[in-house]
Write a protein that holds these residues in place. Sequence first.
Motif, short mmCIF file in Angstrom:
data_model
loop_
_atom_site.label_atom_id
_atom_site.label_comp_id
_atom_site.label_asym_id
_atom_site.label_seq_id
_atom_site.Cartn_x
_atom_site.Cartn_y
_atom_site.Cartn_z
N MET A 129 0.80 -1.20 0.05
CA MET A 129 -0.08 0.01 0.09
C MET A 129 0.82 1.23 -0.09
O MET A 129 1.73 1.53 0.82
CB MET A 129 -0.91 -0.06 1.28
CG MET A 129 -2.01 0.96 1.10
SD MET A 129 -2.82 0.91 2.96
CE MET A 129 -4.34 1.42 2.36
N SER A 130 0.61 2.17 -0.84
CA SER A 130 1.34 3.28 -1.02
C SER A 130 1.10 4.49 0.06
O SER A 130 -0.02 4.26 0.67
CB SER A 130 1.31 4.06 -2.41
OG SER A 130 -0.04 4.45 -2.70
N LYS A 131 1.87 5.44 0.38
CA LYS A 131 1.45 6.48 1.28
C LYS A 131 0.79 7.34 0.72
O LYS A 131 0.83 7.69 -0.64
CB LYS A 131 2.98 7.15 1.67
CG LYS A 131 3.89 6.27 2.55
CD LYS A 131 5.18 7.02 2.96
CE LYS A 131 5.61 8.15 2.12
NZ LYS A 131 6.87 8.87 2.80
N PRO A 132 -0.16 8.03 1.53
CA PRO A 132 -1.16 8.99 0.81
C PRO A 132 -0.28 10.20 0.51
O PRO A 132 0.45 10.61 1.18
CB PRO A 132 -2.23 9.25 2.02
CG PRO A 132 -1.47 8.61 3.22
CD PRO A 132 -0.47 7.73 2.75
N LEU A 133 -0.68 10.99 -0.43
CA LEU A 133 -0.28 12.37 -0.82
C LEU A 133 -0.63 13.47 0.60
O LEU A 133 0.10 14.32 0.68
CB LEU A 133 -0.56 12.94 -1.97
CG LEU A 133 0.24 12.12 -3.38
CD1 LEU A 133 -0.23 12.61 -4.34
CD2 LEU A 133 1.69 12.48 -3.17
N ALA A 134 -1.71 13.17 0.96
CA ALA A 134 -2.18 14.34 1.91
C ALA A 134 -2.69 13.81 3.27
O ALA A 134 -3.42 12.59 3.27
CB ALA A 134 -3.41 14.95 1.37
N SER A 135 -2.44 14.50 4.24
CA SER A 135 -2.94 14.02 5.61
C SER A 135 -3.46 15.23 6.19
O SER A 135 -3.00 16.38 6.12
CB SER A 135 -1.55 13.94 6.49
OG SER A 135 -0.84 12.94 6.01
N ALA A 136 -4.68 14.87 6.78
CA ALA A 136 -5.74 15.94 7.35
C ALA A 136 -5.59 15.50 8.89
O ALA A 136 -5.62 14.35 9.35
CB ALA A 136 -7.17 15.68 7.11
N ILE A 137 -5.21 16.46 9.70
CA ILE A 137 -5.02 16.57 11.14
C ILE A 137 -5.81 17.19 11.83
O ILE A 137 -5.98 18.17 11.73
CB ILE A 137 -3.55 16.73 11.57
CG1 ILE A 137 -2.55 15.92 10.62
CG2 ILE A 137 -3.37 16.83 12.98
CD1 ILE A 137 -1.10 16.30 10.75
N THR A 138 -6.66 16.47 12.64
CA THR A 138 -7.80 17.01 13.43
C THR A 138 -7.57 16.73 14.93
O THR A 138 -7.32 15.58 15.32
CB THR A 138 -9.02 16.55 13.23
OG1 THR A 138 -9.44 16.46 11.80
CG2 THR A 138 -10.26 16.85 14.08
N SER A 139 -7.46 17.77 15.75
CA SER A 139 -7.59 17.69 17.19
C SER A 139 -8.94 17.68 17.62
O SER A 139 -9.67 18.48 17.27
CB SER A 139 -6.61 18.71 17.86
OG SER A 139 -6.90 20.13 17.75
N THR A 140 -9.32 17.09 18.62
CA THR A 140 -10.60 16.97 19.00
C THR A 140 -10.60 16.82 20.60
O THR A 140 -9.78 16.30 21.33
CB THR A 140 -11.36 15.89 18.44
OG1 THR A 140 -12.97 16.02 18.70
CG2 THR A 140 -11.11 14.60 18.69
N TYR A 141 -11.73 17.35 21.30
CA TYR A 141 -12.19 17.09 22.69
C TYR A 141 -13.66 17.43 22.75
O TYR A 141 -14.23 18.42 22.50
CB TYR A 141 -11.51 18.22 23.48
CG TYR A 141 -11.57 18.06 24.99
CD1 TYR A 141 -11.09 16.94 25.54
CD2 TYR A 141 -12.31 18.98 25.53
CE1 TYR A 141 -11.24 16.62 27.05
CE2 TYR A 141 -12.57 18.92 27.00
CZ TYR A 141 -11.92 17.73 27.77
OH TYR A 141 -12.43 17.76 29.12
N LYS A 142 -14.22 16.45 23.16
CA LYS A 142 -15.68 16.31 23.36
C LYS A 142 -16.68 16.97 22.43
O LYS A 142 -17.80 17.46 22.72
CB LYS A 142 -15.81 17.29 25.05
CG LYS A 142 -15.23 16.56 26.11
CD LYS A 142 -15.81 17.28 27.06
CE LYS A 142 -15.40 16.86 28.63
NZ LYS A 142 -15.88 17.72 29.42
N THR A 143 -16.48 16.69 21.24
CA THR A 143 -17.35 17.20 20.13
C THR A 143 -17.57 16.15 19.02
O THR A 143 -17.41 16.27 17.96
CB THR A 143 -16.52 18.33 19.54
OG1 THR A 143 -15.23 18.07 18.90
CG2 THR A 143 -16.55 19.53 20.42
N THR A 144 -18.03 14.78 19.53
CA THR A 144 -18.28 13.95 18.71
C THR A 144 -19.44 14.35 17.68
O THR A 144 -19.29 13.73 16.56
CB THR A 144 -18.78 12.77 19.39
OG1 THR A 144 -17.82 12.40 20.31
CG2 THR A 144 -18.69 11.32 18.39
#
Length: 143
Positions: A1-16
């Motif tokens: 499996m190849s590496k994705p070109l883009a990474s989306a990074i999300t920090s979260t706390y108590k907001t499902t």
Amino acid sequence: MSKPLASAITSTYKTTNFLKTAIESVINQTFQDFEIIVVDDGTPNEDNLLLCNRYNKVKYIKIDNSGSPTKPRNIGIRESVGEFISFLDDDDIWEPNKIEILFNILNENPKFGLAHHYCSLIDENGLTLKGFVGRTGKIEDKH
């Protein structure tokens, strides 16, 4: 499996409830070569884990509460494998072509180290408010 070109990074706390909408706005992108890294900043239940487990492109990491998005974002950067990194706040929604637009700008302009996309403002029900964050327009207008 190849590496994705883009990474989306999300920090979260108590907001499902908001996190679900944010994740789905990435899942539904026109550009599909991405990963999503959700760093949970100590939510006191497993709701975010259960949500993230529904999506095969999501990597979930839970840490002790740091009280700031800085530590979770840095952890997300370290865990990412994409060539391009973008931050997605857990209460934000991306337009369906956001990654494609930014990827094309960066590919066509190799001297650029950063690209920004303006944001529409919405309320907690997803209704669009007046105003934008960032500059609207095309890259040609900025030279």
